[in-house]
Design an enzyme around this catalytic site. Structure first.
Site, short mmCIF file in Angstrom:
data_model
loop_
_atom_site.label_atom_id
_atom_site.label_comp_id
_atom_site.label_asym_id
_atom_site.label_seq_id
_atom_site.Cartn_x
_atom_site.Cartn_y
_atom_site.Cartn_z
N GLY A 53 0.86 -1.11 0.03
CA GLY A 53 -0.03 0.02 0.05
C GLY A 53 0.76 1.45 0.00
O GLY A 53 2.02 1.26 0.73
N SER A 54 0.54 2.29 -0.57
CA SER A 54 0.90 3.51 -0.52
C SER A 54 0.86 4.32 0.88
O SER A 54 0.05 3.71 1.61
CB SER A 54 0.90 4.30 -1.54
OG SER A 54 0.91 3.90 -2.87
N GLY A 55 1.44 5.44 1.09
CA GLY A 55 1.49 5.88 2.39
C GLY A 55 2.68 5.87 3.38
O GLY A 55 2.64 6.30 4.15
N HIS A 56 3.48 4.96 2.81
CA HIS A 56 4.68 4.53 3.67
C HIS A 56 6.18 5.21 3.08
O HIS A 56 7.08 4.71 3.24
CB HIS A 56 5.01 3.21 3.76
CG HIS A 56 3.68 2.50 4.30
ND1 HIS A 56 2.97 2.52 5.32
CD2 HIS A 56 2.82 1.49 3.79
CE1 HIS A 56 2.05 2.01 5.48
NE2 HIS A 56 1.75 1.23 4.52
N LYS A 104 5.76 -7.47 2.72
CA LYS A 104 5.32 -7.35 4.46
C LYS A 104 4.44 -8.24 4.75
O LYS A 104 3.26 -8.55 3.86
CB LYS A 104 5.24 -5.85 4.36
CG LYS A 104 6.18 -4.96 4.11
CD LYS A 104 6.08 -3.28 4.65
CE LYS A 104 4.69 -2.80 4.01
NZ LYS A 104 4.55 -2.65 2.64
N ASP A 109 -1.23 -8.47 1.06
CA ASP A 109 0.00 -8.49 0.18
C ASP A 109 0.45 -9.88 0.20
O ASP A 109 0.87 -10.22 -0.93
CB ASP A 109 0.96 -7.54 1.18
CG ASP A 109 0.73 -6.15 1.29
OD1 ASP A 109 -0.03 -5.83 2.08
OD2 ASP A 109 1.43 -5.34 0.52
N HIS A 218 -0.24 1.02 9.68
CA HIS A 218 -1.43 1.76 9.00
C HIS A 218 -2.78 2.18 10.24
O HIS A 218 -3.86 2.27 10.22
CB HIS A 218 -2.28 0.53 8.56
CG HIS A 218 -1.59 -0.30 7.25
ND1 HIS A 218 -0.83 -1.33 7.85
CD2 HIS A 218 -1.13 -0.04 6.26
CE1 HIS A 218 0.10 -1.87 6.81
NE2 HIS A 218 -0.32 -0.84 5.72
#
Lengths: 332, 332
Positions: A53-56, A104, A109, A218
Site C-alpha cells: 500500500g502507498s502512504g509509507h 510485508k 499483500d 496503518h
C-alpha cells in the site's frame, strides 16, 4: 484534513508522476503503478521486487535503484497492489536469474504476492518470496495473521539488494533476506494518527496526553495507550520488548534503525536516538551501524519506530555495499 | 505539546548527543555545540562553516562531511549561535587556506558571524563570508533586514562545498557561493505552525481552512493567509512570485529543490513536485536536477518551500560532485 494534495483519489497517481520527473534515472509505468530501475532487467542479476500500500514513502519506490530494488509496485493508500501489477513487475525485472519478492506480512499483500508468484511460475520465471514479520508489538492484528512487517523491510531490501548486486544466485539472495528478517525486531509508537486522504479524518483518536505503543504502520491498534512521557521513558518502552524477544547481546553487533513515522522531525529523532543508544549500551548491545530518518512512514503520523538487526560480518559487509536510490545512497 | 523529547531545555544538547553516536565519522564538541568532519582540518582545503539556530534539521549539522561543510555551529532553537562558537569552529577547520562562513540572513546570525570573522582575522585567519537571502516572500521580517535566507542555504553549502573539495582557493569558493545565492529564489507555505519546545505551544495559530504563504522558517509572518486549496493552486502561488522575481527562462536550466517544512510527508511532497514541474514546463523553465525532501525544516511545521537555482554548466558540475554527509550523499 490539511494536506498538499489535489483530489484525494489521485494522490498515488500524482505522487508517482512527481517521482518520475524528479528521478529521471527511474522508469515509471503509470498505468500499472510500477517504478523500475531505468536499466532493468540487469543482465545476470537476480531481480528484486517489493510493493505494498502507498502512504509509507519512501518505501518502496524510494528504494528502487542500484543495490536495492529493481521494481516497486504501488497500491492505493494502505491497500495492497494487485497480482497483475506484481506479475508485470516480475516479468520485467527477470533477466533469467529469477526474481525475489519481498513481502510485508499483511494478509492482502501475502495473498496477492503468492498469486503473482504462481502466475510467474506459469510463465517459466523462478520466484522466491520472503515475508517480513519483525514487529514484536502484537500477535495478529487488523490486517495481519502473525506479526506485522515494518522497519526490517528496509533492512531486507538493502541487504538482499546488495547480495543480488554482487551477482549471487536467487537461493542465496533469498536466504540472506530471510536471515535479515529472522534477526530483526521492531516496535513503534504513535503520538498522533495519520490521515488517509480518501477518508479525510484521522484514523484514530489519541488525546493530547496519550501515546500508543506498538502502533502499526496503518494505524492498527498497538499494545497499549500510556501517558505522554519523556523520550528516555518512551525509548525504554520500545527497546525492552525488542530485547525480551531476541537476544541481541550474543556477540554480534547490531544495526540500529530509528525511523520517523512521518511527521516527527529529525531534531526529535536524534534525541530519541541518544536515549535508545544509552539503553542498548547499558544492556551490552553494541551498535555497529545506524540509520536515522523517515524511511517507512505512516502518512503524517507523528511517532517513531526502533528496529534492531543482529548483524554478523557478512550482513554488515552487505549493509555497507554501495546503494544508489532516491531515498538511500552511499558508497562514494 | 506532543514531542519525543525530555526536558525542553535539553533538546539541542541531546539531539547533538544522538548525532555523535549515530554518525561516528563526525566529531562533536558538546561544550561548544560544534559538529566537525572527523578529519578536519583537511590539509590545503578551504574550510567551510555554517550554523544557526537549531530546529531546521538536518540543516546544518546534517550537511557536515566530505563535499559540504567542515563544521556546523548549533544555537538554541531558533536562536543564533554565539561568536565564540563560530570562532572556535573557524580556528579548527582552518588548514591555512582560509575559511568561508555561510550565513543565513537573520540579524543575529549576521552580527555574530561578523564578530567571529573579526576575531578570526585577529588570529591571522583569512575569512570570507557569504550571506544567503533567497526568500522572495517579504522584504524585512521579524528577525531580518532584507530578505531571509532559506532553501538556497542548502544549495550554497552543497555547491561551495564541492568547489572547496576540488581544492579551489578561498576567493573562488566564496565567489561560487555568492553566485549560487544570487541565482536562487525561494518561497514557502505553512499548513500548520511548528512548536518551539521551550515555549510549549504553536508559534502562530492557523485555522483548519487557512494556509500562510511566504512563511519564514521560524514561523515569521508571510505575505498573506489564503484558504486551503489544491496542491496545484498552492504550487502556482509559490512559483509565480519566484518567476516574477528572476528570469529562469534564459537558457540555463534549474535545480529544483522542493523542501518539506518538517511534518509534510514525501507522498505529499511528490504530488507538489509534479504540480511545480508542470508549471515550470509551461513557463519554459527546464529542470536539470532535483532535490526533494526535508532538508531545511521548521521543527514540526507542515508545509513546504520551493527553491529554484539558475544553474550554468559549472554549477551543475559542482552540484554533481560527490558528497558524503548524514543528510546528503551521492557519488557512488
Amino acid at each position: 484534513m490539511k494536506k498538499l494534495i489535489n483530489d484525494p483519489a489521485d494522490v498515488v497517481a500524482e505522487s508517482l508522476r512527481g517521482m518520475a520527473v524528479a528521478h529521471p534515472e527511474l522508469r515509471v509505468d503509470h498505468a500499472n503503478r510500477i517504478v523500475y530501475r531505468g536499466d532493468a532487467p540487469v543482465a545476470g542479476k537476480v531481480g528484486l521486487i517489493s510493493g505494498g500500500g502507498s502512504g509509507h514513502e519512501p518505501l518502496h519506490a524510494g528504494f528502487v535503484g542500484r543495490g536495492m530494488l529493481d521494481a516497486a509496485c504501488a497500491g492505493e493508500v494502505f491497500t495492497s497492489p494487485v497480482p497483475d501489477q506484481m506479475l508485470e513487475a516480475t516479468i520485467n525485472v527477470n533477466s533469467g536469474a529469477g526474481v525475489l519478492h519481498i513481502v510485508k506480512n499483511y494478509t492482502g499483500d501475502v495473498m496477492n504476492f503468492e498469486m503473482a508468484a504462481e502466475l510467474a511460475a506459469g510463465e517459466g520465471i523462478t520466484v522466491e518470496s520472503v515475508v517480513v514479520d519483525d514487529d514484536v508489538a502484537v500477535q495478529d492484528s487488523t490486517f495481519t495473521a502473525g506479526r506485522r512487517g515494518v522497519g526490517a523491510t528496509v533492512l531486507v531490501e538493502k541487504i538482499a539488494g546488495a547480495a543480488a548486486d554482487e551477482g549471487r544466485p536467487l537461493a542465496e539472495v533469498a536466504e540472506v533476506a530471510r536471515r535479515v528478517n529472522a534477526a530483526s525486531r521492531s516496535m513503534g509508537v504513535a503520538l498522533t494518527s495519520g490521515t488517509v486522504p480518501a477518508v479525510g479524518h484521522p484514523t484514530f483518536e489519541l488525546s493530547d496526553t496519550e501515546i500508543e505503543l506498538g502502533i502499526g504502520i496503518h494505524g492498527e491498534p498497538g499494545r497499549q495507550r500510556v501517558p505522554l512521557q519523556p523520550a528516555r521513558a518512551v525509548a525504554e518502552l520500545l527497546v525492552e520488548p525488542i530485547l525480551s524477544d531476541l537476544d541481541f547481546t550474543g556477540g554480534d553487533p547490531v544495526v540500529l534503525f530509528l525511523n520517523s513515522m512521518g511527521a516527527t522531525p529529525l531534531i526529535e529523532l536524534y534525541v530519541m536516538y541518544a536515549d535508545v543508544a544509552a539503553i542498548l549500551e547499558k544492556a551490552g548491545v553494541q551498535i555497529a551501524r545506524s540509520l536515522v530518518g523517515p524511511y517507512i512512514t505512516s502518512l503524517d503520523m507523528a511517532g517513531c519506530s526502533v528496529t534492531l538487526l543482529r548483524a554478523d560480518d557478512e550482513l554488515l559487509r552487505l549493509w555497507d555495499h554501495p546503494v544508489d536510490t532516491p531515498a538511500l545512497r552511499k558508497g562514494c
